[in-house]
Write an enzyme that holds these catalytic residues in place. Structure first.
Site, PDB file in Angstrom:
ATOM      1  N   ARG A 177       0.832  -1.218   0.000  1.00  0.00           N
ATOM      2  CA  ARG A 177       0.000   0.000   0.000  1.00  0.00           C
ATOM      3  C   ARG A 177       0.860   1.259   0.000  1.00  0.00           C
ATOM      4  NH1 ARG A 177      -1.899   1.641   4.406  1.00  0.00           N
ATOM      5  NH2 ARG A 177      -2.261  -0.425   5.308  1.00  0.00           N
TER       6      ARG A 177
ATOM      7  N   TYR B  89     -16.659  17.561 -15.919  1.00  0.00           N
ATOM      8  CA  TYR B  89     -16.980  16.146 -15.719  1.00  0.00           C
ATOM      9  C   TYR B  89     -17.890  16.007 -14.500  1.00  0.00           C
ATOM     10  CZ  TYR B  89     -16.537  11.178 -14.994  1.00  0.00           C
ATOM     11  OH  TYR B  89     -16.820   9.850 -14.811  1.00  0.00           O
TER      12      TYR B  89
ATOM     13  N   ASP C  56      -7.821  19.898 -14.106  1.00  0.00           N
ATOM     14  CA  ASP C  56      -8.067  18.579 -14.699  1.00  0.00           C
ATOM     15  C   ASP C  56      -7.631  18.670 -16.164  1.00  0.00           C
ATOM     16  OD1 ASP C  56      -9.136  16.359 -16.035  1.00  0.00           O
ATOM     17  OD2 ASP C  56     -10.800  16.182 -14.617  1.00  0.00           O
TER      18      ASP C  56
ATOM     19  N   LYS D  35      -8.025   7.500 -20.235  1.00  0.00           N
ATOM     20  CA  LYS D  35      -8.341   8.026 -21.575  1.00  0.00           C
ATOM     21  C   LYS D  35      -7.114   7.879 -22.481  1.00  0.00           C
ATOM     22  CE  LYS D  35     -12.004   9.317 -19.263  1.00  0.00           C
ATOM     23  NZ  LYS D  35     -13.123   8.402 -19.113  1.00  0.00           N
TER      24      LYS D  35
HETATM   25  N1  PLP Z   1     -11.872  13.910 -15.551  1.00  0.00           N
HETATM   26  C1  PLP Z   1     -12.483  13.956 -16.743  1.00  0.00           C
HETATM   27  C2  PLP Z   1     -12.438  15.216 -17.541  1.00  0.00           C
HETATM   28  C3  PLP Z   1     -13.152  12.830 -17.235  1.00  0.00           C
HETATM   29  O1  PLP Z   1     -13.766  12.908 -18.417  1.00  0.00           O
HETATM   30  C4  PLP Z   1     -13.171  11.642 -16.453  1.00  0.00           C
HETATM   31  C5  PLP Z   1     -13.862  10.422 -16.923  1.00  0.00           C
HETATM   32  O2  PLP Z   1     -14.567  10.439 -17.914  1.00  0.00           O
HETATM   33  C6  PLP Z   1     -12.539  11.649 -15.218  1.00  0.00           C
HETATM   34  C7  PLP Z   1     -11.884  12.795 -14.809  1.00  0.00           C
HETATM   35  C8  PLP Z   1     -12.567  10.453 -14.326  1.00  0.00           C
HETATM   36  O3  PLP Z   1     -11.704   9.466 -14.775  1.00  0.00           O
HETATM   37  P1  PLP Z   1     -11.853   7.908 -14.415  1.00  0.00           P
HETATM   38  O4  PLP Z   1     -13.036   7.399 -15.178  1.00  0.00           O
HETATM   39  O5  PLP Z   1     -10.548   7.328 -14.840  1.00  0.00           O
HETATM   40  O6  PLP Z   1     -12.085   7.820 -12.940  1.00  0.00           O
END
Ligand code: PLP
Length: 375
Positions: free
Chosen positions: A50, A102, A171, A196
């Protein structure tokens, strides 16, 4: 992509070279071990699964070169976002987040942080340019936003937010560290879903937090160890492999997206197309500046929900799935999740298919309202 980012990519590809000894594997092994030989606590090395794992170290070393920062990896983008928010906020603080980014970030903030005494203020991405950040502890931005592809002037917002005493978290999922570098533009932390484009093959969830302030990134690392939100070694291995081809894939995906966005915007069935790479787009000012190019995401509207669902079902080269950045082009009608977008709005993630074949499939699916399109 700037020369400095190209150099980061080249360094990333050879990051293991200097430490390799005769007979070592060039590719990092998958270390599937919860425990490590530990006769002495203070002697260095791995402690417990961990706390750390050599497979995380390998992918974190790659991301650290791309971000030019310290990196802490997580089992998903949301785990990274949660870590960054919980590591920087305390009861009584005010958090500014986008109302059109998101949606799970909003749900997390409203459903958990608010109940712990954090004041959550949602503002539209387009309003960041003029927002007053007085009293904010954390200003969180997402640019281009998912799904609306609105863009924030990162340097401008970061400097106003920091002048107001706030920390700034960006982000960077829709751009990746190859196309946009928020830390270079004044942000304190970058969060990203490597599920992604960085992993890129739709076969793993992963995320990371990057930062240059040792105390702040140390708290993020502590959060991971204490919350136990740790990535698996096999997942780290997959992301390590994906990152090696990120630049190549992005080159194809972004070039194809530019072609397809231009043609879609001229199509009679398509309304209100958003692609920052197009000269007439409201976000175009950022391309060539903070954004290396227009990216691989396109937003557009068809007449209504039925027209959008029919198009997605007919097109054989668009996966109907809810993610983006993979090798396969993927699209979905975002209103099905309650995003504040029109019913016929589609988010299209352009993949690595040869562009003319992809365009023919899209054009056929738009033209033919009845029959499934064939290749
Ligand atoms: N940030 C953005 C802009 C996203 O589009 C997403 C998921 O679609 C996330 C964060 C979250 O990522 P995860 O699905 O890997 O938890």
């Amino acid at each position: 992509m700037t020369k400095s980012v190209q150099a980061r990519v080249a360094r990333m590809l050879h990051h293991r070279k200097a430490a390799l000894e005769q007979g070592d594997p060039v590719v990092p092994p998958i270390t599937a071990s919860a425990t490590f030989h530990l006769p002495h606590v203070q002697a260095g090395g791995q402690i417990y699964g961990r706390n750390g794992n050599p497979s995380w170290d390998a992918v974190e070393a790659q991301l650290a070169l791309l971000e030019e920062a310290e990196v802490v990896s997580f089992p998903s983008g949301m785990a990274a976002i949660a870590a960054a928010l919980f590591a920087t906020l305390r009861s009584g603080d005010r958090l500014v987040i986008p109302s059109d980014g998101y949606y799970v970030t909003r749900v997390l903030s409203d459903g958990f942080l608010r109940t712990l005494g954090v004041e959550v203020t949602q503002i539209a991405t387009s309003a960041y340019a003029t927002a007053d950040f007085t009293g904010a502890a954390v200003v969180y931005l997402e640019t281009p936003s998912n799904p609306g592809l609105e863009v924030v002037d990162i340097a401008g917002v970061a400097s106003r937010a920091r002048a107001a005493g706030a920390r700034v978290i960006a982000d960077n999922t829709t751009m990746t560290p190859l196309l946009q570098q928020p830390l270079d533009l004044g942000c304190d932390l970058v969060v990203a879903s490597d599920t992604k484009a960085p992993a890129g093959h739709s076969d793993v969830l992963f995320g990371h937090v990057a930062g240059r302030d040792p105390a702040m990134i140390g708290r993020v690392r502590d959060w991971r160890r204490m919350a136990g939100a740790i990535p698996g070694p096999f997942e780290a291995f997959l992301v390590h492999r994906g990152l090696e081809t990120l630049e190549l894939r992005l080159e194809r995906m972004c070039a194809s997206a530019a072609v397809i966005a231009g043609r879609l915007s001229a199509h009679q069935s398509v309304r209100r197309l958003r692609y920052p790479g197009l000269a007439g787009d409201a976000s175009h000012w950022a391309v060539g500046g903070q954004m290396a190019n227009g990216g691989f995401l396109i937003g557009f509207e068809l007449a209504d929900a039925a027209a959008a669902e029919g198009f997605l079902a007919r097109c054989p080269l668009i996966e109907q799935s809810t993610s983006f950045g993979g090798t396969h082009s993927a699209g979905e009608r975002r209103a099905r999740w309650g995003d504040m977008v029109p019913e016929g709005f589609i988010r299209l993630s352009v993949g690595v298919e040869p562009v003319e074949v992809l365009w023919t499939a899209i054009a056929d699916a738009l033209a033919d309202q009845g029959m499934p399109a064939t290749l």
